[in-house]
Design an enzyme around this catalytic site. Structure first.
Site, PDB file in Angstrom:
ATOM      1  N   ARG A   1       0.804  -0.948  -0.158  1.00  0.00           N
ATOM      2  CA  ARG A   1       0.109  -0.323   0.319  1.00  0.00           C
ATOM      3  C   ARG A   1       0.725   1.064  -0.024  1.00  0.00           C
ATOM      4  O   ARG A   1       2.155   1.237   0.486  1.00  0.00           O
ATOM      5  CB  ARG A   1      -1.384  -0.192   1.422  1.00  0.00           C
ATOM      6  CG  ARG A   1      -2.171  -0.791   1.243  1.00  0.00           C
ATOM      7  CD  ARG A   1      -2.652  -0.652   2.380  1.00  0.00           C
ATOM      8  NE  ARG A   1      -3.446  -2.372   2.572  1.00  0.00           N
ATOM      9  CZ  ARG A   1      -4.672  -2.343   1.785  1.00  0.00           C
ATOM     10  NH1 ARG A   1      -5.755  -0.748   1.434  1.00  0.00           N
ATOM     11  NH2 ARG A   1      -5.934  -3.306   2.092  1.00  0.00           N
TER      12      ARG A   1
ATOM     13  N   GLY B   1      -9.446  -2.763  -4.516  1.00  0.00           N
ATOM     14  CA  GLY B   1     -10.786  -1.573  -4.072  1.00  0.00           C
ATOM     15  C   GLY B   1     -10.184  -0.673  -4.554  1.00  0.00           C
ATOM     16  O   GLY B   1     -10.262  -0.031  -5.663  1.00  0.00           O
ATOM     17  N   ASP B   2     -10.918   0.544  -3.255  1.00  0.00           N
ATOM     18  CA  ASP B   2     -10.631   2.182  -3.916  1.00  0.00           C
ATOM     19  C   ASP B   2      -8.945   2.337  -4.181  1.00  0.00           C
ATOM     20  O   ASP B   2      -9.419   2.889  -5.011  1.00  0.00           O
ATOM     21  CB  ASP B   2     -11.819   2.556  -2.606  1.00  0.00           C
ATOM     22  CG  ASP B   2     -11.383   2.591  -1.310  1.00  0.00           C
ATOM     23  OD1 ASP B   2     -10.364   1.573  -1.374  1.00  0.00           O
ATOM     24  OD2 ASP B   2     -10.861   3.453  -0.464  1.00  0.00           O
TER      25      ASP B   2
ATOM     26  N   THR C   1      -7.271   0.868  -5.293  1.00  0.00           N
ATOM     27  CA  THR C   1      -6.065   0.534  -6.804  1.00  0.00           C
ATOM     28  C   THR C   1      -7.135   1.491  -7.566  1.00  0.00           C
ATOM     29  O   THR C   1      -6.176   1.479  -8.360  1.00  0.00           O
ATOM     30  CB  THR C   1      -6.475  -0.922  -6.330  1.00  0.00           C
ATOM     31  OG1 THR C   1      -5.841  -1.925  -5.450  1.00  0.00           O
ATOM     32  CG2 THR C   1      -6.112  -1.679  -7.478  1.00  0.00           C
TER      33      THR C   1
ATOM     34  N   ILE D   1     -12.926  -6.445  -0.401  1.00  0.00           N
ATOM     35  CA  ILE D   1     -13.319  -7.451   1.040  1.00  0.00           C
ATOM     36  C   ILE D   1     -14.629  -6.264   2.141  1.00  0.00           C
ATOM     37  O   ILE D   1     -15.212  -6.863   2.350  1.00  0.00           O
ATOM     38  CB  ILE D   1     -12.507  -8.333   1.852  1.00  0.00           C
ATOM     39  CG1 ILE D   1     -11.467  -6.930   2.515  1.00  0.00           C
ATOM     40  CG2 ILE D   1     -11.586  -9.562   1.086  1.00  0.00           C
ATOM     41  CD1 ILE D   1     -10.522  -7.694   3.585  1.00  0.00           C
ATOM     42  N   ASP D   2     -13.549  -4.703   0.987  1.00  0.00           N
ATOM     43  CA  ASP D   2     -14.518  -4.062   2.651  1.00  0.00           C
ATOM     44  C   ASP D   2     -15.862  -3.609   1.647  1.00  0.00           C
ATOM     45  O   ASP D   2     -17.102  -3.039   2.064  1.00  0.00           O
ATOM     46  CB  ASP D   2     -13.945  -2.781   2.582  1.00  0.00           C
ATOM     47  CG  ASP D   2     -12.958  -2.886   2.991  1.00  0.00           C
ATOM     48  OD1 ASP D   2     -12.427  -3.906   4.363  1.00  0.00           O
ATOM     49  OD2 ASP D   2     -12.021  -2.641   2.861  1.00  0.00           O
TER      50      ASP D   2
ATOM     51  N   MET E   1      -9.070  -8.927   8.723  1.00  0.00           N
ATOM     52  CA  MET E   1      -9.415  -7.224   8.129  1.00  0.00           C
ATOM     53  C   MET E   1     -10.083  -7.034   7.348  1.00  0.00           C
ATOM     54  O   MET E   1     -10.963  -7.133   7.649  1.00  0.00           O
ATOM     55  CB  MET E   1      -7.894  -7.891   7.108  1.00  0.00           C
ATOM     56  CG  MET E   1      -8.454  -8.803   5.591  1.00  0.00           C
ATOM     57  SD  MET E   1      -7.091  -9.659   4.623  1.00  0.00           S
ATOM     58  CE  MET E   1      -6.766  -7.896   3.442  1.00  0.00           C
TER      59      MET E   1
ATOM     60  N   ARG F   1     -12.323  -3.157   6.002  1.00  0.00           N
ATOM     61  CA  ARG F   1     -12.995  -2.270   7.295  1.00  0.00           C
ATOM     62  C   ARG F   1     -14.292  -2.145   8.053  1.00  0.00           C
ATOM     63  O   ARG F   1     -14.562  -2.776   8.062  1.00  0.00           O
ATOM     64  CB  ARG F   1     -12.718  -0.922   6.374  1.00  0.00           C
ATOM     65  CG  ARG F   1     -11.926  -0.203   5.800  1.00  0.00           C
ATOM     66  CD  ARG F   1     -12.132   0.693   5.018  1.00  0.00           C
ATOM     67  NE  ARG F   1     -10.720   1.024   3.933  1.00  0.00           N
ATOM     68  CZ  ARG F   1     -10.532   1.510   3.096  1.00  0.00           C
ATOM     69  NH1 ARG F   1     -12.211   1.946   2.264  1.00  0.00           N
ATOM     70  NH2 ARG F   1      -9.657   1.246   2.509  1.00  0.00           N
TER      71      ARG F   1
END
Length: 132
Positions: free
Chosen positions: A31, A56-57, A59, A86-87, A130, A132
């Protein structure tokens, strides 16, 4: 840096045979910040004209910055964002792949922790997840 010196890896049947057992660790990615100009240099040098970003956001935000950099430089490249989180936190998407699996796995782990914690007097269950 050593991170910038890595050569691209060709994905062959032999080196992806067990990729599903290793998760994202095969990517050797982290990250944080990146150099869009340097990435565009590499894409151009390697003759890559299509890049898929899966994530995700963060990326997808990075993919947009790459798109903007490539556009300013006049590079002929398609940058395709594939939402996976996954969030389940990507704007304009009701559900992303990865989310249902994450919820199912977390539910099972929490259920197991509860069983262990309640199976003895003053039992405590600790579960770390893991996302959010």
């Amino acid at each position: 840096s050593a991170r910038d010196d890595r050569e691209p890896v060709e994905l062959t049947p032999e080196n992806v045979r067990e990729i599903h057992m290793k998760g994202g660790s095969i990517l050797k990615a982290g990250r944080g910040g990146f150099d869009a100009e340097k990435i565009c240099d590499t894409l151009e040098k390697l003759g890559i004209n299509m890049l898929f970003t899966v994530g995700g956001d963060g990326t997808q935000g990075a993919a947009y910055l790459l798109y903007e950099t490539a556009r300013k430089r006049g590079l002929t490249i398609s940058i395709v964002g594939v939402p996976k989180s996954i969030d389940n936190d990507i704007l304009h998407f009701d559900r992303t792949f990865g989310f249902d699996t994450a919820v199912a796995e977390a539910s099972e782990i929490i259920r197991n922790g509860w069983v262990e914690a309640t199976s003895c007097n003053k039992g405590v269950g600790i579960v770390k997840l893991m996302g959010r």
